[in-house]
Design an enzyme around this catalytic site. Sequence first.
Site, PDB file in Angstrom:
ATOM      1  CG  ASN A   1      91.625  60.157 -35.578  1.00 45.69           C
ATOM      2  OD1 ASN A   1      92.223  59.132 -35.253  1.00 45.69           O
ATOM      3  ND2 ASN A   1      90.626  60.630 -34.845  1.00 45.69           N
TER       4      ASN A   1
ATOM      5  CG  ASP B   1      89.604  58.134 -26.599  1.00 40.28           C
ATOM      6  OD1 ASP B   1      90.219  59.128 -27.042  1.00 40.28           O
ATOM      7  OD2 ASP B   1      88.366  58.116 -26.435  1.00 40.28           O
TER       8      ASP B   1
HETATM    9  C1  FPP Z   1      93.078  59.324 -29.144  1.00 34.13           C
HETATM   10  O1  FPP Z   1      93.229  60.266 -28.111  1.00 34.13           O
HETATM   11  C2  FPP Z   1      94.350  59.043 -29.721  1.00 34.13           C
HETATM   12  C3  FPP Z   1      94.687  59.197 -31.027  1.00 34.13           C
HETATM   13  C4  FPP Z   1      93.783  59.701 -32.065  1.00 34.13           C
HETATM   14  C5  FPP Z   1      96.018  58.912 -31.479  1.00 34.13           C
HETATM   15  C6  FPP Z   1      96.606  57.638 -30.971  1.00 34.13           C
HETATM   16  C7  FPP Z   1      98.021  57.794 -31.103  1.00 34.13           C
HETATM   17  C8  FPP Z   1      98.939  57.458 -30.195  1.00 34.13           C
HETATM   18  C9  FPP Z   1      98.695  56.719 -28.952  1.00 34.13           C
HETATM   19  C10 FPP Z   1     100.296  57.900 -30.481  1.00 34.13           C
HETATM   20  C11 FPP Z   1     101.270  56.897 -30.792  1.00 34.13           C
HETATM   21  C12 FPP Z   1     100.905  55.748 -31.620  1.00 34.13           C
HETATM   22  C13 FPP Z   1     101.837  55.087 -32.296  1.00 34.13           C
HETATM   23  C14 FPP Z   1     101.520  53.858 -33.006  1.00 34.13           C
HETATM   24  C15 FPP Z   1     103.194  55.574 -32.342  1.00 34.13           C
HETATM   25  P1  FPP Z   1      92.526  61.670 -28.264  1.00 34.13           P
HETATM   26  O2  FPP Z   1      93.485  62.602 -28.876  1.00 34.13           O
HETATM   27  O3  FPP Z   1      91.245  61.496 -29.025  1.00 34.13           O
HETATM   28  O4  FPP Z   1      92.246  62.038 -26.793  1.00 34.13           O
HETATM   29  P2  FPP Z   1      91.011  62.899 -26.267  1.00 34.13           P
HETATM   30  O5  FPP Z   1      89.793  62.054 -26.488  1.00 34.13           O
HETATM   31  O6  FPP Z   1      91.343  63.078 -24.829  1.00 34.13           O
HETATM   32  O7  FPP Z   1      90.981  64.180 -27.039  1.00 34.13           O
END
Ligand code: FPP
Length: 250
Positions: free
Chosen positions: A76, A28
């Site tokens: 998501n 996250d």
């Molecule tokens: C949460 O951060 C992250 C995600 C929903 C996506 C996770 C994906 C990756 C780490 C990219 C790569 C993964 C692979 C397997 C290639 P957020 O966007 O919710 O962050 P925030 O809470 O700060 O908005």
Amino acid sequence: MLLKGDNLTKTDKAVPTGGPNHVAIIMDGNGRWAQAQGKPRLFGHRAGARRVREIVKACPEQGVKYLTIFAFSTENWKRTQAEVAGLMLLFRRYIKKETKDLIEDNVRVRFIGDRIKLDNKLVSLMDELERVTAGNDLVHLTIALNYGGRDEVARATKRLAMEVAEGKLKPEDVDESTLTRLLDTCVLPDPDLVIRTSGEARISNFLLWQSAYSEYEFTDTLWPDFTDKIFAEILAGYGNRDRRFGAVRA
Ligand code: FPP
């Protein structure tokens, strides 16, 4: 910390023992990391993907056999269409770019989650990556994509109901092991440790059934800043935990 192997030569890597066999991570903080630099959220997701590579590579020397990462949840889809499309493209690029390395590093990749809503091109790449890494066994990397713990239990229950309807299973024979067998994670051990980055302390529908007795670690570090050093520190701290699984220490 105890080390495996008494006769280590100078070139041998000491592998910590007593650490978690299966680590699951809620990655996250990509969006906040990017926004703090005035960059679009996808910039953070791309940086997050590079961390995935680093943490997978760190697993063998940390004694972690199973790594499960939460890449995209069933919730998501509520993000903007641009972010969802960007993430889906990132997953496709990640698979294409990393396949060679994953094979060389002896990593077996599996995907969990419902593939029904995913683009056909992405699903083909996922199938192919699972196929070409099926013989590997140094690290078992499981990527949760369109995954939700409740959705997984619901899908498993549907299969269970079908087995009952078809006469393959008697209702009185249903127990915990029946559901475990029907989950996406049926071949995986339960996670010993679940890590969530970015300072949020919640489980967000991740491995609900499987994490019944997992240890949790919440770190303020945003996922794109999560280095292999931080990973090693968390794993070292795990050794001090007293896991009783509901029992009392004798
Ligand atoms: C949460 O951060 C992250 C995600 C929903 C996506 C996770 C994906 C990756 C780490 C990219 C790569 C993964 C692979 C397997 C290639 P957020 O966007 O919710 O962050 P925030 O809470 O700060 O908005």
